[in-house]
Structure formats: structure tokens, C-alpha cells
Design a protein around this motif. Structure first.
Motif, PDB file in Angstrom:
ATOM      1  N   MET A   1      12.432   2.989  27.834  1.00  0.00           N
ATOM      2  CA  MET A   1      11.581   3.650  26.834  1.00  0.00           C
ATOM      3  C   MET A   1      11.974   3.230  25.422  1.00  0.00           C
ATOM      4  O   MET A   1      11.128   2.964  24.572  1.00  0.00           O
ATOM      5  N   GLY A   2      13.291   3.125  25.169  1.00  0.00           N
ATOM      6  CA  GLY A   2      13.751   2.740  23.849  1.00  0.00           C
ATOM      7  C   GLY A   2      13.309   1.335  23.473  1.00  0.00           C
ATOM      8  O   GLY A   2      12.866   1.092  22.341  1.00  0.00           O
ATOM      9  N   LYS A   3      13.411   0.395  24.408  1.00  0.00           N
ATOM     10  CA  LYS A   3      12.988  -0.981  24.134  1.00  0.00           C
ATOM     11  C   LYS A   3      11.487  -1.053  23.899  1.00  0.00           C
ATOM     12  O   LYS A   3      11.015  -1.786  23.023  1.00  0.00           O
ATOM     13  N   LEU A   4      10.741  -0.289  24.682  1.00  0.00           N
ATOM     14  CA  LEU A   4       9.288  -0.258  24.489  1.00  0.00           C
ATOM     15  C   LEU A   4       8.932   0.303  23.121  1.00  0.00           C
ATOM     16  O   LEU A   4       8.045  -0.227  22.436  1.00  0.00           O
ATOM     17  N   MET A   5       9.595   1.366  22.722  1.00  0.00           N
ATOM     18  CA  MET A   5       9.313   1.965  21.423  1.00  0.00           C
ATOM     19  C   MET A   5       9.606   0.988  20.292  1.00  0.00           C
ATOM     20  O   MET A   5       8.842   0.883  19.334  1.00  0.00           O
ATOM     21  N   ARG A   6      10.699   0.259  20.407  1.00  0.00           N
ATOM     22  CA  ARG A   6      11.028  -0.719  19.366  1.00  0.00           C
ATOM     23  C   ARG A   6       9.996  -1.836  19.310  1.00  0.00           C
ATOM     24  O   ARG A   6       9.589  -2.274  18.230  1.00  0.00           O
ATOM     25  N   ALA A   7       9.564  -2.281  20.500  1.00  0.00           N
ATOM     26  CA  ALA A   7       8.561  -3.347  20.546  1.00  0.00           C
ATOM     27  C   ALA A   7       7.231  -2.875  19.977  1.00  0.00           C
ATOM     28  O   ALA A   7       6.575  -3.596  19.199  1.00  0.00           O
ATOM     29  N   GLU A   8       6.816  -1.671  20.351  1.00  0.00           N
ATOM     30  CA  GLU A   8       5.544  -1.152  19.859  1.00  0.00           C
ATOM     31  C   GLU A   8       5.628  -0.807  18.371  1.00  0.00           C
ATOM     32  O   GLU A   8       4.644  -0.946  17.641  1.00  0.00           O
ATOM     33  N   PHE A   9       6.801  -0.357  17.929  1.00  0.00           N
ATOM     34  CA  PHE A   9       6.996  -0.093  16.503  1.00  0.00           C
ATOM     35  C   PHE A   9       6.795  -1.370  15.696  1.00  0.00           C
ATOM     36  O   PHE A   9       6.138  -1.372  14.646  1.00  0.00           O
ATOM     37  N   PHE A  10       7.348  -2.463  16.184  1.00  0.00           N
ATOM     38  CA  PHE A  10       7.200  -3.743  15.494  1.00  0.00           C
ATOM     39  C   PHE A  10       5.730  -4.156  15.461  1.00  0.00           C
ATOM     40  O   PHE A  10       5.228  -4.611  14.428  1.00  0.00           O
ATOM     41  N   ARG A  11       5.033  -3.990  16.572  1.00  0.00           N
ATOM     42  CA  ARG A  11       3.612  -4.355  16.624  1.00  0.00           C
ATOM     43  C   ARG A  11       2.780  -3.483  15.693  1.00  0.00           C
ATOM     44  O   ARG A  11       1.822  -3.964  15.076  1.00  0.00           O
ATOM     45  N   ARG A 101       8.272  -5.148  33.634  1.00  0.00           N
ATOM     46  CA  ARG A 101       9.614  -4.887  33.108  1.00  0.00           C
ATOM     47  C   ARG A 101       9.894  -3.411  32.805  1.00  0.00           C
ATOM     48  O   ARG A 101      11.021  -3.058  32.472  1.00  0.00           O
ATOM     49  N   SER A 102       8.866  -2.566  32.900  1.00  0.00           N
ATOM     50  CA  SER A 102       9.069  -1.158  32.552  1.00  0.00           C
ATOM     51  C   SER A 102       8.129  -0.269  33.353  1.00  0.00           C
ATOM     52  O   SER A 102       7.210  -0.753  34.029  1.00  0.00           O
ATOM     53  N   LYS A 103       8.342   1.042  33.251  1.00  0.00           N
ATOM     54  CA  LYS A 103       7.504   2.003  33.950  1.00  0.00           C
ATOM     55  C   LYS A 103       6.192   2.217  33.191  1.00  0.00           C
ATOM     56  O   LYS A 103       6.162   2.179  31.964  1.00  0.00           O
ATOM     57  N   LYS A 104       5.140   2.474  33.962  1.00  0.00           N
ATOM     58  CA  LYS A 104       3.842   2.707  33.338  1.00  0.00           C
ATOM     59  C   LYS A 104       3.882   3.933  32.427  1.00  0.00           C
ATOM     60  O   LYS A 104       3.326   3.907  31.319  1.00  0.00           O
ATOM     61  N   LYS A 105       4.523   5.008  32.869  1.00  0.00           N
ATOM     62  CA  LYS A 105       4.570   6.222  32.068  1.00  0.00           C
ATOM     63  C   LYS A 105       5.255   5.972  30.722  1.00  0.00           C
ATOM     64  O   LYS A 105       4.823   6.480  29.693  1.00  0.00           O
ATOM     65  N   ASP A 106       6.315   5.174  30.744  1.00  0.00           N
ATOM     66  CA  ASP A 106       7.013   4.869  29.496  1.00  0.00           C
ATOM     67  C   ASP A 106       6.129   4.058  28.555  1.00  0.00           C
ATOM     68  O   ASP A 106       6.112   4.301  27.340  1.00  0.00           O
ATOM     69  N   TYR A 107       5.403   3.109  29.120  1.00  0.00           N
ATOM     70  CA  TYR A 107       4.493   2.297  28.299  1.00  0.00           C
ATOM     71  C   TYR A 107       3.406   3.159  27.669  1.00  0.00           C
ATOM     72  O   TYR A 107       3.118   3.051  26.468  1.00  0.00           O
ATOM     73  N   LEU A 108       2.806   4.044  28.467  1.00  0.00           N
ATOM     74  CA  LEU A 108       1.717   4.889  27.967  1.00  0.00           C
ATOM     75  C   LEU A 108       2.219   5.873  26.915  1.00  0.00           C
ATOM     76  O   LEU A 108       1.544   6.103  25.903  1.00  0.00           O
ATOM     77  N   ARG A 109       3.390   6.439  27.132  1.00  0.00           N
ATOM     78  CA  ARG A 109       3.943   7.380  26.159  1.00  0.00           C
ATOM     79  C   ARG A 109       4.270   6.682  24.846  1.00  0.00           C
ATOM     80  O   ARG A 109       3.991   7.223  23.767  1.00  0.00           O
TER      81      ARG A 109
END
Length: 267
Positions: A1-11, A101-109
Motif C-alpha cells: 500500500m505504501g509503495k502504491l501511495m508513493r507511486a500514485e502521489f507522484f502521478r 505486483r499488488s493487491k486490487k484493494k490496495d490499488y483501489l484505495r
């Protein structure tokens, strides 16, 4: 979740459209400041009651074009930078790489959270800076009812706070605007499952906003329109029950998005 948040934050925040959206809001605020505030710097004490930054900043002005323009366009400005990214992820196949590379729920959140944050910041940052600019020219005189200078009235939301602790009133209203427009922007995520048109997905928050405004005008129930009650000057008086009800509907829309997207195949 943390890596996804950082990636989406950058985008979300490291793109030219986000900067342009903030820039358009700032341009409207600067336009308002230059046309309606700066010329008053030499006439602060000419009225019966001194002019105040709480009455003349964009959020407190009921007599100029710029506040109307800002609160009309802000749902579009909030949606442009990031609200269409979920739709694009699906159509381009980017979501396949993410879900490997990640869970769907984490990506959607993470997608929901970042959509909310972009909408909240795009709506609130220009308003905050506008008040700072106005405060550099006009004094922060405590509002007084009955002077005809301030846009508020005793029956408006948080009226007591406005006339006793106006900075607290301003802070809470900026939070209200940020939360409302942030939640409104997330409606674009749900729209991604309802249409194949990316342009329509991005416009969906604005269309919902405009629909409520149109219905409120046609029925005479103007207190339902967020176009009125989200302005700190409150040209339209509403109730906390209505505001809370509309916020809950927007939260429900986000819940439906998360539920539908979790159950639906999005690859």
C-alpha cells in the motif's frame, strides 16, 4: 500500500495538468485581488465601518464576477489532473502491471485517496492564498452584523463563529470546501464504470454539481445547491442537515466505487 501511495502521489502531483489547474485557480484569485481589493488600499477608513479582509477576499465577496467564476469552474479544475487516471489505467492496460505486483484493494484505495487529495488541494489552495493576498492590503477587522459590509447574516452556518472568531470560521470553511470538492472529484472514479468516454468521466463531478444547481433553481430549493452554501460568504443559506446529507451521498458514491471495482474484473 505504501509503495502504491508513493507511486500514485507522484502521478497526481508531478504533472503539468495539476500545476495548470492550480494556476487557473490562482489566476482567478489574482484577478479578483487586483480588480476588487488592491484599489481599496487607500480607502480603508472611508466607510462607516473600516473595510475588512474578511469581507473583501474572494470567499467573502458576493458582488463580484470572480467568486462566481471560481466556484463554477472548480469542480472541473479538481478533476482534470488525476480523476481520469483510473479510466486510463484500465484502457491502456497499466492496471495489469500494477495488479501483478499488488493487491486490487490496495490499488483501489490508493486511487480513491489520491483522487480525493488532488480535488481537495486544487479547490482550497487558491482560496487560502487569496485571503493571504487580501490580508496584505486590508486589515482583519472583526466582522460586525448590520454594517452592510459583510456577506454573512445571523442565520448562516456557523454565524456565531464568524462574528466572534472569524479566523476559525475561515479555517473550518476551507476544510469544508476541501472535503466536499475532494469527495465530489471521486465521483469520476465511479463514472469510469458507466461510460467509455474519458472526457465524460472527467466532467462527471462538474455535471453532478451543475445538476444539483439546476434542480435547486427550478424547484426554488436553493438551499440544496453547493454552489451557494460552499462559498464562505453564503449567498444562499442552508442547514447542516443538507450539507451533511450531500456529503454522505458523496461518501456513498465512493463506497459503491470500491465495492463495484473490487467485485468487477478490471484487467
Amino acid at each position: 500500500m505504501g509503495k502504491l501511495m508513493r507511486a500514485e502521489f507522484f502521478r497526481a502531483f508531478h504533472n503539468k495538468i495539476y500545476i495548470a489547474s492550480i494556476g487557473v485557480g490562482l489566476l482567478i484569485c489574482i484577478w479578483h485581488f487586483w480588480e476588487n481589493v488592491y484599489p481599496l488600499k487607500d480607502y480603508v477608513y472611508t466607510a462607516q465601518y473600516p473595510l475588512s479582509s474578511f469581507a473583501k477576499w474572494l470567499g467573502g465577496d458576493n458582488s463580484s464576477l470572480q467568486p462566481v467564476l471560481y466556484y463554477l469552474l472548480v469542480p472541473i479544475l479538481c478533476a482534470l489532473p488525476y480523476a481520469g487516471s483510473y479510466f486510463s489505467d484500465i484502457k491502456t492496460g497499466y492496471v495489469k502491471q500494477v495488479l501483478i505486483r499488488s493487491k486490487k484493494k490496495d490499488y483501489l484505495r490508493s486511487k480513491y485517496i489520491m483522487t480525493f487529495i488532488t480535488g481537495a488541494t486544487v479547490s482550497a489552495v487558491p482560496l487560502a492564498l487569496d485571503f493571504v493576498l487580501t490580508g496584505m492590503v486590508l486589515p482583519a477587522v472583526i466582522p460586525q452584523s448590520g454594517t452592510g459590509i459583510f456577506g454573512g447574516a445571523p442565520k448562516m452556518l456557523m454565524a456565531d463563529l464568524f462574528y466572534t472568531h472569524p479566523y476559525c470560521y475561515l479555517f473550518l470553511y476551507l476544510i469544508l470546501d476541501a472535503v466536499f470538492f475532494g469527495l465530489l472529484t471521486t465521483i469520476a472514479l465511479l463514472a469510469a464504470h458507466l461510460t467509455e468516454n474519458r472526457f465524460l468521466v472527467i466532467l462527471m463531478p462538474f455535471l453532478c454539481y451543475l445538476f444539483i444547481f439546476s434542480v435547486s433553481q427550478m424547484t426554488g430549493a436553493v438551499q440544496l445547491s453547493p454552489f451557494g452554501f460552499l462559498r464562505p460568504s453564503q449567498p444562499v443559506f442552508s442547514t447542516w442537515r443538507i450539507v451533511a446529507g450531500e456529503l454522505l451521498l458523496l461518501v456513498l458514491g465512493g463506497g459503491i466505487f470500491l465495492y463495484v471495482s473490487t467485485k468487477k474484473e478490471i484487467l
